[in-house]
Write a protein that holds these residues in place. Structure first.
Motif, PDB file in Angstrom:
ATOM      1  N   LEU A   1       6.177  -2.557  -3.483  1.00 52.69           N
ATOM      2  CA  LEU A   1       6.405  -2.823  -2.067  1.00 52.69           C
ATOM      3  C   LEU A   1       7.816  -3.370  -1.829  1.00 52.69           C
ATOM      4  CD1 LEU A   1       2.943  -4.367  -1.159  1.00 52.69           C
ATOM      5  CD2 LEU A   1       3.892  -2.237  -0.264  1.00 52.69           C
ATOM      6  N   SER A   2       8.312  -4.149  -2.783  1.00 48.76           N
ATOM      7  CA  SER A   2       9.665  -4.686  -2.655  1.00 48.76           C
ATOM      8  C   SER A   2      10.703  -3.574  -2.595  1.00 48.76           C
ATOM      9  CB  SER A   2       9.976  -5.629  -3.822  1.00 48.76           C
ATOM     10  OG  SER A   2       9.145  -6.765  -3.786  1.00 48.76           O
ATOM     11  N   GLU A   3      10.408  -2.476  -3.262  1.00 49.90           N
ATOM     12  CA  GLU A   3      11.327  -1.340  -3.235  1.00 49.90           C
ATOM     13  C   GLU A   3      11.422  -0.715  -1.846  1.00 49.90           C
ATOM     14  OE1 GLU A   3       9.917   1.235  -6.283  1.00 49.90           O
ATOM     15  OE2 GLU A   3      10.471  -0.122  -7.926  1.00 49.90           O
ATOM     16  N   LYS A   4      10.441  -1.018  -0.992  1.00 54.31           N
ATOM     17  CA  LYS A   4      10.479  -0.536   0.391  1.00 54.31           C
ATOM     18  C   LYS A   4      11.164  -1.547   1.314  1.00 54.31           C
ATOM     19  CE  LYS A   4       6.266   2.247   0.050  1.00 54.31           C
ATOM     20  NZ  LYS A   4       6.919   3.520   0.434  1.00 54.31           N
ATOM     21  N   ALA A   5      11.742  -2.594   0.704  1.00 49.35           N
ATOM     22  CA  ALA A   5      12.473  -3.628   1.455  1.00 49.35           C
ATOM     23  C   ALA A   5      11.577  -4.408   2.405  1.00 49.35           C
ATOM     24  CB  ALA A   5      13.653  -3.014   2.207  1.00 49.35           C
ATOM     25  N   VAL A   6      10.289  -4.564   2.046  1.00 53.43           N
ATOM     26  CA  VAL A   6       9.423  -5.429   2.845  1.00 53.43           C
ATOM     27  C   VAL A   6       9.833  -6.882   2.611  1.00 53.43           C
ATOM     28  CG1 VAL A   6       7.511  -3.797   2.634  1.00 53.43           C
ATOM     29  CG2 VAL A   6       7.667  -5.722   1.041  1.00 53.43           C
ATOM     30  N   GLU A   7       9.363  -7.762   3.469  1.00 52.99           N
ATOM     31  CA  GLU A   7       9.614  -9.183   3.270  1.00 52.99           C
ATOM     32  C   GLU A   7       8.366  -9.829   2.686  1.00 52.99           C
ATOM     33  OE1 GLU A   7      10.231 -12.931   6.108  1.00 52.99           O
ATOM     34  OE2 GLU A   7      11.968 -11.595   6.024  1.00 52.99           O
ATOM     35  N   LEU A   8       8.419 -10.152   1.408  1.00 51.44           N
ATOM     36  CA  LEU A   8       7.284 -10.740   0.717  1.00 51.44           C
ATOM     37  C   LEU A   8       7.339 -12.262   0.788  1.00 51.44           C
ATOM     38  CD1 LEU A   8       6.939  -8.734  -2.634  1.00 51.44           C
ATOM     39  CD2 LEU A   8       5.368  -8.683  -0.695  1.00 51.44           C
ATOM     40  N   LEU A   9       6.210 -12.852   1.124  1.00 57.75           N
ATOM     41  CA  LEU A   9       6.007 -14.280   0.938  1.00 57.75           C
ATOM     42  C   LEU A   9       5.006 -14.414  -0.193  1.00 57.75           C
ATOM     43  CD1 LEU A   9       6.076 -17.286   1.516  1.00 57.75           C
ATOM     44  CD2 LEU A   9       4.476 -16.904   3.415  1.00 57.75           C
ATOM     45  N   LEU A  10       5.476 -14.834  -1.359  1.00 60.80           N
ATOM     46  CA  LEU A  10       4.631 -14.941  -2.545  1.00 60.80           C
ATOM     47  C   LEU A  10       3.918 -16.285  -2.528  1.00 60.80           C
ATOM     48  CD1 LEU A  10       3.939 -13.447  -5.245  1.00 60.80           C
ATOM     49  CD2 LEU A  10       5.706 -14.877  -6.302  1.00 60.80           C
ATOM     50  N   VAL A  11       2.582 -16.261  -2.581  1.00 58.86           N
ATOM     51  CA  VAL A  11       1.769 -17.469  -2.532  1.00 58.86           C
ATOM     52  C   VAL A  11       0.863 -17.526  -3.757  1.00 58.86           C
ATOM     53  CG1 VAL A  11      -0.005 -18.728  -1.258  1.00 58.86           C
ATOM     54  CG2 VAL A  11       1.803 -17.539  -0.020  1.00 58.86           C
ATOM     55  N   GLY A  12       0.832 -18.672  -4.408  1.00 56.89           N
ATOM     56  CA  GLY A  12      -0.015 -18.848  -5.583  1.00 56.89           C
ATOM     57  C   GLY A  12       0.820 -19.005  -6.827  1.00 56.89           C
ATOM     58  N   ALA A  13       0.624 -18.109  -7.789  1.00 58.41           N
ATOM     59  CA  ALA A  13       1.336 -18.188  -9.065  1.00 58.41           C
ATOM     60  C   ALA A  13       2.735 -17.589  -8.933  1.00 58.41           C
ATOM     61  CB  ALA A  13       0.554 -17.450 -10.143  1.00 58.41           C
ATOM     62  N   GLU A  14       3.620 -18.053  -9.785  1.00 56.03           N
ATOM     63  CA  GLU A  14       4.953 -17.475  -9.860  1.00 56.03           C
ATOM     64  C   GLU A  14       4.874 -16.092 -10.492  1.00 56.03           C
ATOM     65  OE1 GLU A  14       7.852 -16.799  -8.770  1.00 56.03           O
ATOM     66  OE2 GLU A  14       8.621 -18.848  -8.986  1.00 56.03           O
ATOM     67  N   ALA A  15       5.782 -15.211 -10.117  1.00 59.69           N
ATOM     68  CA  ALA A  15       5.847 -13.866 -10.679  1.00 59.69           C
ATOM     69  C   ALA A  15       7.285 -13.373 -10.584  1.00 59.69           C
ATOM     70  CB  ALA A  15       4.910 -12.913  -9.931  1.00 59.69           C
ATOM     71  N   PRO A  16       7.720 -12.537 -11.542  1.00 54.45           N
ATOM     72  CA  PRO A  16       9.097 -12.025 -11.525  1.00 54.45           C
ATOM     73  C   PRO A  16       9.281 -10.946 -10.472  1.00 54.45           C
ATOM     74  CG  PRO A  16       7.885 -11.070 -13.364  1.00 54.45           C
ATOM     75  CD  PRO A  16       6.960 -12.070 -12.716  1.00 54.45           C
ATOM     76  N   LEU A  17       9.405 -11.382  -9.213  1.00 51.65           N
ATOM     77  CA  LEU A  17       9.519 -10.452  -8.091  1.00 51.65           C
ATOM     78  C   LEU A  17      10.711 -10.843  -7.227  1.00 51.65           C
ATOM     79  CD1 LEU A  17       5.787 -10.437  -6.976  1.00 51.65           C
ATOM     80  CD2 LEU A  17       6.974  -8.563  -8.105  1.00 51.65           C
ATOM     81  N   PRO A  18      11.317  -9.863  -6.564  1.00 49.60           N
ATOM     82  CA  PRO A  18      12.420 -10.155  -5.650  1.00 49.60           C
ATOM     83  C   PRO A  18      11.913 -10.624  -4.292  1.00 49.60           C
ATOM     84  CG  PRO A  18      12.052  -7.794  -5.731  1.00 49.60           C
ATOM     85  CD  PRO A  18      11.105  -8.405  -6.732  1.00 49.60           C
ATOM     86  N   ALA A  19      11.037 -11.644  -4.304  1.00 48.63           N
ATOM     87  CA  ALA A  19      10.479 -12.158  -3.056  1.00 48.63           C
ATOM     88  C   ALA A  19      11.405 -13.231  -2.500  1.00 48.63           C
ATOM     89  CB  ALA A  19       9.092 -12.740  -3.305  1.00 48.63           C
ATOM     90  N   PRO A  20      11.886 -13.076  -1.268  1.00 47.51           N
ATOM     91  CA  PRO A  20      12.813 -14.063  -0.718  1.00 47.51           C
ATOM     92  C   PRO A  20      12.160 -15.411  -0.435  1.00 47.51           C
ATOM     93  CG  PRO A  20      12.185 -12.476   0.963  1.00 47.51           C
ATOM     94  CD  PRO A  20      11.621 -11.979  -0.332  1.00 47.51           C
ATOM     95  N   LEU A  21      10.828 -15.413  -0.236  1.00 50.07           N
ATOM     96  CA  LEU A  21      10.123 -16.649   0.090  1.00 50.07           C
ATOM     97  C   LEU A  21       8.985 -16.866  -0.899  1.00 50.07           C
ATOM     98  CD1 LEU A  21       9.849 -16.317   3.964  1.00 50.07           C
ATOM     99  CD2 LEU A  21      11.509 -17.645   2.674  1.00 50.07           C
ATOM    100  N   ARG A  22       8.802 -18.123  -1.281  1.00 47.45           N
ATOM    101  CA  ARG A  22       7.747 -18.463  -2.222  1.00 47.45           C
ATOM    102  C   ARG A  22       7.031 -19.734  -1.778  1.00 47.45           C
ATOM    103  NH1 ARG A  22      10.785 -15.236  -5.542  1.00 47.45           N
ATOM    104  NH2 ARG A  22       9.815 -14.539  -7.486  1.00 47.45           N
ATOM    105  N   LEU A  23       5.735 -19.792  -2.067  1.00 45.89           N
ATOM    106  CA  LEU A  23       4.928 -20.987  -1.872  1.00 45.89           C
ATOM    107  C   LEU A  23       4.049 -21.096  -3.117  1.00 45.89           C
ATOM    108  CD1 LEU A  23       4.259 -23.296   0.077  1.00 45.89           C
ATOM    109  CD2 LEU A  23       2.620 -21.787   1.216  1.00 45.89           C
ATOM    110  N   ILE A  24       4.623 -21.650  -4.177  1.00 47.91           N
ATOM    111  CA  ILE A  24       3.985 -21.654  -5.494  1.00 47.91           C
ATOM    112  C   ILE A  24       3.084 -22.878  -5.630  1.00 47.91           C
ATOM    113  CG2 ILE A  24       4.379 -21.597  -7.978  1.00 47.91           C
ATOM    114  CD1 ILE A  24       5.303 -19.094  -6.368  1.00 47.91           C
ATOM    115  N   THR A  25       1.823 -22.630  -5.939  1.00 47.02           N
ATOM    116  CA  THR A  25       0.830 -23.695  -6.010  1.00 47.02           C
ATOM    117  C   THR A  25       0.621 -24.184  -7.437  1.00 47.02           C
ATOM    118  OG1 THR A  25      -0.934 -22.050  -6.202  1.00 47.02           O
ATOM    119  CG2 THR A  25      -0.391 -22.824  -3.986  1.00 47.02           C
TER     120      THR A  25
END
Length: 347
Positions: free
Chosen positions: A278-302
């Motif tokens: 999905l990142s390859e489609k230039a979506v805006e990801l908000l990653l929530v939960g565990a960390e992951a090696p992703l080009p997500a501009p926003l994170r909320l790591i628990t």
């Protein structure tokens, strides 16, 4: 003018105390129930719930099936109340989940299931409710009075109560250990409130959002989307991270907001792959939960809880913080959503 400290956020902050009390006070009740479950040896599990409670059941479905090998199905209460039919549930374990215990269709489903020989259990916050009286066993949620329309602490309590039962039935010491420290994990998650508030600012003008998760976190995705709808009027839809790529991905374009729930269990690699695509489609990801090696501009790591099932609680709690602050950022009162009330009675 909406309050700056809504009941929804106040009740979310009570989660560590609610879960600690529930796990401690329900322990002897769980042991009594386990003896009955093992004596009657159910062949399958049926859940009965609506709304947030049904989303808790989705999490528990994965935990029960993966831990105990029992198939889990979600009951359709209207089969009883509108179609007038009874089901053959004599070898079933029926789990009903409700904050109020008042909805007639849930009560009727449990009453009929018990009459035909099912082992019925009510996870309910109101211990003097019709549902509590209808069920053979009651595991109280012990969340105290929940005033906010958007349920928070009762949902988290439902997960904790269900997972406590799963841990005991499966004799899962790792899960039991994670439950022991879960109140501390939730307290640590509450320290993310300022981060959640900052992330919420990014979406104050959003109109739509997709929430993705897989496995047990799919139940959290469903709950997250509901809270975003209830509190901010955001058209949020939840999908399995796997199913989303089978068709719904068609709606995605550059900048499309996606809340991506990332677990620390067997689903982690597959969801990370889906989010990377999905990142390859230039979506805006908000990653929530565990960390992951992703080009997500926003994170909320628990914080890690020590088990994949219990990780669902800090994930959900962090989204509650996000949703509450998003409503405030949009000038809305999350305690007064239009057209909604605390208890909905469905027949």
């Amino acid at each position: 003018m909406p309050t700056t400290n809504p009941l929804m956020l106040q009740e979310t902050r009570e989660a560590p105390q609610v879960v600690e009390r529930l796990l401690r006070e329900n322990a002897p009740l769980v042991q009594d129930l386990i003896r009955e479950v093992r004596s009657r040896d159910p062949l399958h599990v049926v859940t009965v719930a609506r709304g947030s409670s049904d989303h808790a059941c989705t999490v528990l479905k994965y935990a029960i099936e993966a831990s105990l090998g029992l198939s889990v199905g979600s009951a359709a209460p209207s089969v009883h109340t509108l179609y007038g039919r009874s089901l053959r549930l004599e070898r079933a374990l029926v789990l009903a989940v409700s904050q109020s215990g008042a909805s007639p269709d849930v009560v009727e489903s449990v009453t009929r299931a018990r009459a035909c020989g099912a082992l019925t259990v009510a996870f309910v916050n109101q211990e003097d409710s019709d549902l509590a009286r209808a069920a053979e066993f009651v595991l109280p949620l012990r969340a105290g009075t929940e005033q906010a329309v958007a349920a928070t602490k009762s949902y988290l309590a439902s997960l904790a109560a269900g997972l406590q039962l799963v841990a005991a039935l499966a004799d899962d010491r790792t899960l039991s250990g994670a439950l022991e420290v879960l109140p501390d994990t939730l307290a640590a998650t509450l320290l993310l409130e300022d981060v959640a508030s900052e992330r919420a600012e990014r979406y104050r003008y959003a109109e739509t959002m997709v929430v993705l998760g897989r496995g047990a976190h799919f139940g959290v995705a469903l709950e997250s989307a509901l809270k975003l709808k209830e509190t901010s009027g955001l058209m949020a839809e939840a999908y399995s991270a796997a199913e989303f790529l089978h068709g719904p991905v068609r709606v995605v374009e550059a900048g499309f907001p996606i809340l991506a729930l990332q677990a620390r269990d067997e689903t982690a690699a597959s969801t990370a792959d889906a989010y990377r695509a999905l990142s390859e489609k230039a979506v805006e990801l908000l990653l929530v939960g565990a960390e992951a090696p992703l080009p997500a501009p926003l994170r909320l790591i628990t914080p890690a809880s020590g088990h994949g099932w219990t990780d669902t609680l800090p994930s959900a709690l962090s989204v509650y913080l996000l949703a509450g602050h998003l409503a405030l950022a949009r000038g809305l009162d999350p305690d007064a959503p239009p057209s909604l009330r605390k208890v909905t009675l469905t027949r």
